[in-house]
Write a protein that holds these residues in place. Sequence first.
Motif, short mmCIF file in Angstrom:
data_model
loop_
_atom_site.label_atom_id
_atom_site.label_comp_id
_atom_site.label_asym_id
_atom_site.label_seq_id
_atom_site.Cartn_x
_atom_site.Cartn_y
_atom_site.Cartn_z
N ASN A 135 -31.02 10.90 -37.63
CA ASN A 135 -31.51 12.28 -37.71
C ASN A 135 -31.82 12.91 -36.36
OD1 ASN A 135 -31.33 12.93 -40.42
ND2 ASN A 135 -33.27 11.93 -40.93
N ASP A 136 -32.24 12.10 -35.37
CA ASP A 136 -32.62 12.71 -34.09
C ASP A 136 -31.48 12.71 -33.07
OD1 ASP A 136 -32.66 9.97 -33.87
OD2 ASP A 136 -34.54 9.85 -32.73
N LEU A 137 -30.26 12.38 -33.51
CA LEU A 137 -29.11 12.52 -32.61
C LEU A 137 -28.67 13.98 -32.64
CD1 LEU A 137 -27.12 10.72 -30.87
CD2 LEU A 137 -25.53 11.00 -32.79
N PRO A 138 -28.57 14.63 -31.46
CA PRO A 138 -28.24 16.06 -31.45
C PRO A 138 -26.75 16.34 -31.68
CG PRO A 138 -28.51 15.26 -29.22
CD PRO A 138 -28.86 14.11 -30.13
N ALA A 139 -26.27 15.93 -32.85
CA ALA A 139 -24.87 16.19 -33.21
C ALA A 139 -24.83 16.59 -34.68
CB ALA A 139 -24.02 14.95 -32.98
N LYS A 140 -24.51 17.84 -34.92
CA LYS A 140 -24.44 18.34 -36.29
C LYS A 140 -23.00 18.52 -36.77
CE LYS A 140 -28.94 20.65 -36.48
NZ LYS A 140 -29.49 20.05 -35.25
N THR A 141 -22.05 18.30 -35.86
CA THR A 141 -20.63 18.41 -36.21
C THR A 141 -19.86 17.30 -35.50
OG1 THR A 141 -20.06 19.83 -34.33
CG2 THR A 141 -20.84 20.94 -36.34
N ILE A 142 -18.62 17.10 -35.93
CA ILE A 142 -17.77 16.10 -35.28
C ILE A 142 -17.47 16.50 -33.82
CG2 ILE A 142 -15.45 15.10 -35.28
CD1 ILE A 142 -17.30 13.80 -37.31
N PRO A 143 -17.13 17.77 -33.52
CA PRO A 143 -16.91 18.13 -32.12
C PRO A 143 -18.13 17.86 -31.23
CG PRO A 143 -15.96 19.81 -33.52
CD PRO A 143 -16.73 18.88 -34.42
N GLU A 144 -19.34 18.07 -31.78
CA GLU A 144 -20.55 17.79 -31.00
C GLU A 144 -20.71 16.29 -30.75
OE1 GLU A 144 -23.16 21.68 -32.50
OE2 GLU A 144 -23.79 19.64 -33.07
N LEU A 145 -20.36 15.46 -31.75
CA LEU A 145 -20.40 14.01 -31.58
C LEU A 145 -19.42 13.57 -30.48
CD1 LEU A 145 -21.32 11.16 -32.51
CD2 LEU A 145 -19.42 11.21 -34.13
N ILE A 146 -18.22 14.13 -30.52
CA ILE A 146 -17.21 13.81 -29.52
C ILE A 146 -17.69 14.18 -28.12
CG2 ILE A 146 -14.89 14.40 -28.70
CD1 ILE A 146 -14.09 14.74 -31.68
N GLU A 147 -18.31 15.35 -28.02
CA GLU A 147 -18.82 15.81 -26.72
C GLU A 147 -19.86 14.85 -26.17
OE1 GLU A 147 -21.04 19.75 -24.75
OE2 GLU A 147 -20.49 19.73 -26.88
N ILE A 148 -20.81 14.42 -27.03
CA ILE A 148 -21.85 13.48 -26.59
C ILE A 148 -21.23 12.15 -26.18
CG2 ILE A 148 -23.86 12.14 -27.35
CD1 ILE A 148 -24.53 14.51 -29.22
N ALA A 149 -20.28 11.66 -26.97
CA ALA A 149 -19.65 10.36 -26.68
C ALA A 149 -18.87 10.40 -25.37
CB ALA A 149 -18.73 9.97 -27.84
N LYS A 150 -18.25 11.51 -25.07
CA LYS A 150 -17.44 11.61 -23.85
C LYS A 150 -18.30 11.76 -22.59
CE LYS A 150 -12.99 13.24 -25.60
NZ LYS A 150 -11.97 14.31 -25.57
N LYS A 151 -19.52 12.29 -22.73
CA LYS A 151 -20.40 12.47 -21.57
C LYS A 151 -20.80 11.13 -20.97
CE LYS A 151 -22.56 16.98 -22.41
NZ LYS A 151 -23.82 17.68 -22.80
N ASP A 152 -20.99 10.14 -21.82
CA ASP A 152 -21.42 8.82 -21.34
C ASP A 152 -20.73 7.75 -22.18
OD1 ASP A 152 -22.69 6.71 -20.17
OD2 ASP A 152 -24.72 7.49 -20.41
N PRO A 153 -19.46 7.42 -21.87
CA PRO A 153 -18.69 6.47 -22.69
C PRO A 153 -19.40 5.13 -22.89
CG PRO A 153 -17.27 7.56 -21.09
CD PRO A 153 -18.68 7.94 -20.74
N GLY A 154 -19.50 4.72 -24.14
CA GLY A 154 -20.10 3.44 -24.48
C GLY A 154 -21.60 3.48 -24.71
N LYS A 155 -22.26 4.61 -24.37
CA LYS A 155 -23.71 4.66 -24.56
C LYS A 155 -24.08 4.75 -26.04
CE LYS A 155 -27.90 7.14 -23.23
NZ LYS A 155 -28.49 8.27 -22.47
N LEU A 156 -23.36 5.58 -26.78
CA LEU A 156 -23.60 5.64 -28.22
C LEU A 156 -23.15 4.34 -28.87
CD1 LEU A 156 -22.42 9.22 -29.31
CD2 LEU A 156 -24.76 8.43 -28.98
N ASN A 157 -23.93 3.86 -29.83
CA ASN A 157 -23.48 2.71 -30.60
C ASN A 157 -23.08 3.15 -32.00
OD1 ASN A 157 -25.81 2.64 -32.40
ND2 ASN A 157 -26.96 1.74 -30.72
N TYR A 158 -22.14 2.44 -32.60
CA TYR A 158 -21.76 2.72 -33.98
C TYR A 158 -21.82 1.43 -34.79
CZ TYR A 158 -17.00 0.74 -33.70
OH TYR A 158 -15.92 -0.11 -33.59
#
Length: 326
Positions: A135-158
């Motif tokens: 809930n506290d990840l600032p991504a409400k859409t797929i494009p926003e998730l992609i943007e966050i993931a590309k800013k710092d590759p590997g930082k997000l976990n899935y």
Amino acid sequence: MTTSVTRRLALGLVAGAALFATAASAQDFPNRIIKMVVPYPAGGPTDVIARIVAEEMGKDLGQNVIVENLAGASGAVGTRAVAKAEPDGYTIVFGNNQTHGNNMFLLKEPGYDAVKDFAPLAGAGAFEHVFVVRNDLPAKTIPELIEIAKKDPGKLNYGSTGVGSGSHLATELFMTRTGTKMTHVPFRGAAPLVTEIMAGRIDVSNSTLPSVLSQFQAGQMRAIGIASPQRNPQAPDVPTLREQGITDADAESWAAFFAPVNTPKPVLDKLSGTIIAILNKPDVKERITKLGFTLNVRDPEAFKPYLAKEIQTWAEIIKAASIKAE
């Protein structure tokens, strides 16, 4: 009477007796408890659907059908146990594209052959995948998730339900298509994964819809995109990946019932007919569909070519994602 004639008569009597015994055992089947193995922990969507079917089988066959959870090794532990079980119809498995497909490519020694060691009883349908985030990840859409993931590759976990699971491979496919990189955290099934997302320790998961439907409906996590051609009627407000500009990353995880390959055909036919009839019951269809599972019931002959095609498809996904066997 010559010795050869006597021998042929004796062999004929033995063969006839064997056929009679098989027919008799099939006619009496079942006369004791049937075990349905779920190769994942209790509480996940696979387990829930198996228990719905097992309950109905007990009513229709007049014998209890118990569900046994044998988790481990990406579903290989429970699946292997069924492959090596007595082929008498009293041990079956509710498998999926991981246990009866991906494990052949991703495990060096799964301990069974997904095609040669099993006889399909019924294809049930498929789990569609949906992207959910804490809930506290600032991504409400797929494009926003992609943007966050590309800013710092590997930082997000899935999170996924295990190495080689649909949720693992579908996310790897997504990352390949979008040029993103996230760190994989595998779990032994859906229930512990869901718990960690709600606790905020897992950032994102491309989970099967049934495993997260009630949680995002309750506001315990956020759903941002479904990996299927159309929106799901159980989650009509969740847009598809295609609607958000990702056109080649759809994936679904099928599920099906299997028995050991040398189970007598009359027993296979009885089990298959019973399971197919149950999956087509209106009340059962309603209960399973409400979980977010897309029913597409196939008899064994219709399921076999589907299985072959799916194995090929997921093999290509594994290759595209450069995932190596463990």
